[in-house]
Scaffold this active site. Structure first.
Site, mmCIF file in Angstrom:
data_model
loop_
_atom_site.group_PDB
_atom_site.id
_atom_site.type_symbol
_atom_site.label_atom_id
_atom_site.label_comp_id
_atom_site.label_asym_id
_atom_site.label_seq_id
_atom_site.Cartn_x
_atom_site.Cartn_y
_atom_site.Cartn_z
ATOM 1 N N ASP A 129 45.002 19.820 95.433
ATOM 2 C CA ASP A 129 44.412 19.790 94.093
ATOM 3 C C ASP A 129 44.564 18.387 93.522
ATOM 4 O O ASP A 129 45.625 17.784 93.648
ATOM 5 C CB ASP A 129 45.167 20.803 93.199
ATOM 6 C CG ASP A 129 44.382 21.209 91.973
ATOM 7 O OD1 ASP A 129 43.966 20.299 91.234
ATOM 8 O OD2 ASP A 129 44.188 22.408 91.764
ATOM 9 N N ARG A 180 43.274 17.745 90.144
ATOM 10 C CA ARG A 180 42.701 17.863 88.800
ATOM 11 C C ARG A 180 43.572 17.262 87.701
ATOM 12 O O ARG A 180 43.103 17.040 86.605
ATOM 13 C CB ARG A 180 42.407 19.331 88.476
ATOM 14 C CG ARG A 180 41.162 19.824 89.188
ATOM 15 C CD ARG A 180 40.924 21.281 88.931
ATOM 16 N NE ARG A 180 41.845 22.116 89.671
ATOM 17 C CZ ARG A 180 41.839 23.449 89.612
ATOM 18 N NH1 ARG A 180 40.978 24.066 88.823
ATOM 19 N NH2 ARG A 180 42.686 24.154 90.324
#
Ligand SMILES: [Zn+2]
Length: 416
Positions: free
Chosen positions: A324, A326
């Protein structure tokens, strides 16, 4: 075309950045973000990058093709927001807002003198109002799950009243570095190197503290009275959604993105109809900010190697190196900008989003998982893997043996 302006470092001695006091309450003391490379701005610019994020590249093409004059100045007449987003104490807390310009929707109002003098100062936030028609919500209205109230749901057709905003990122680099707990110089070097050396001033001009990165921004959709967003006595339902084009727009069944987004909208609408406010924040962070090319490569690896919840995150890490990217730590800035201090219903299962909000001092009173009946069969793999990895559930957390038993369809089960 004129000879292009050099980067500021080429004539350092001439560059005296216009004052920019990030976190100041008075916008005139704070000062405008000046990023233009025109003759007037180049020697007083106080920010790195360009307006429009990734779209600055298209502007470059348009100027190169002669479709757009290199010295075009936008005419901002009548472009102001139809509603007032009231200044909040959070706007002048430099630890709370580091990833957007809190005055970004008011540049034409506060910096009119500078604009009239010829400086190229542009809004980085725009706010408007709209009607929406969403098939799943129209169906819910038709079957009586959501009422027509004439305000939020305008009529039997299912027209929804909404105020919406578009927000481009404006990063105050010392604040971003502090938020991500990294050294600012190290962050600047990493951004420089990983954008192919696109912004040399990240390295050569440490006195330029603001960066408009070439990435997508976010949209906010407000159901109900926007003035109540900052009122702690009024209920608020929020979904923070990260873009998933394959599901959001094209209806892919491998994940729960569109079903959860629509569920979040329905809950937001119902909250607004009950006198509260509903808020959807939609970030352009496709495929966990790894991008759609990476995402489809991962899909292939999953389907070829036997799709299983036990191996879900490992497949992403094999291709992307991380599961990830983000960086939810920067996400709460939009909520601070809107004055939100608590969320009654948070329609998300993400522990990363939840923890980022809590770390930012925003209370989350209730977390609302996606109802089981909205989870498409082939996205069970993703859902179980996420819950096992710490995503919120009010149900059962699967153990490793159960995870390896949750399998998705292989390619041999696809129709061609
Ligand atoms: Zn998705």
């Amino acid at each position: 075309m004129e000879k292009p302006a050099p980067t500021t470092y080429a004539h350092d001695k001439d560059v005296h950045p216009s004052k920019l006091n990030w976190g100041e309450t008075d916008p005139c003391v704070r000062g405008p973000v000046i990023i233009g490379r025109d003759a007037l701005s180049i020697n007083i610019r106080n920010a790195i990058g360009a307006y429009g994020g990734p779209y600055s590249i298209y502007r470059g093409l348009a100027v190169a093709m002669g479709d757009l004059s290199h010295n075009h100045r936008p005419n901002f007449e009548n472009t102001q927001p139809p509603i007032e987003i009231k200044q909040q104490p959070q706007w002048s807390d430099p630890s709370k807002i580091v990833a957007l310009d809190p005055f970004g929707h008011l540049t034409n109002e506060y910096f009119k003198k500078e604009i009239d003098e010829g400086l190229d100062i542009r809004p980085t936030i725009a706010i408007t109002r709209a009607h929406m028609l969403v098939p799943e919500i129209q169906e819910e209205i038709r079957t009586g799950g959501i009422a027509v109230d004439g305000k939020v749901v305008v009529n039997e057709t299912g027209e929804l009243n909404v105020h919406k905003g578009a927000i481009d990122p404006v990063w105050y680099l010392p604040g971003v570095a502090a938020r991500l707990k990294v050294d600012e110089d190290f962050l600047r070097r990493s951004l420089f190197e990983n954008s192919g050396g696109m912004y040399p001033e990240l390295i050569t001009r440490p006195d330029l503290k603001v960066f408009l990165p070439p990435i997508g921004g976010a949209s906010v959709y407000i159901f109900g009275n926007h003035e109540l967003l900052s009122d702690p006595d009024v209920r608020l339902t929020v979904r923070v959604h990260d873009e998933c084009n394959g599901s959001d727009v094209f209806g892919s069944d491998i994940c729960t993105c569109r079903p959860y987004l629509i569920f979040g909208m329905k809950e937001a609408i119902k909250e607004a109809q009950n006198g509260g406010v509903g808020l959807i924040i939609y970030f352009r962070k496709e495929g966990r900010a790894l991008g759609e090319v990476t995402k489809y490569l991962v899909y292939n690896a999953r389907k070829r190697e036997g799709d299983s919840a036990a191996k879900y995150f490992a497949r992403t890490e094999n291709v992307a190196g991380v599961k990830d990217m983000r960086f939810q730590a920067l996400m709460p800035d939009i909520l601070h900008w809107l004055g939100v201090t608590k969320i009654d219903r948070f329609t998300s299962m993400s522990n990363m989003k939840h923890d980022a909000l809590v770390d930012a001092g925003i209370k989350v009173l209730e977390r609302v998982p996606i109802p089981d009946e909205l989870v498409p069969p082939d996205s069970k793999v993703e859902m179980e893997a996420k819950v096992a990895a710490g995503y919120y559930t009010n149900g059962h957390v699967p153990c490793p043996t159960e995870l390896s038993r949750t399998v998705g369809r292989g390619w041999d089960e696809f129709h061609h």
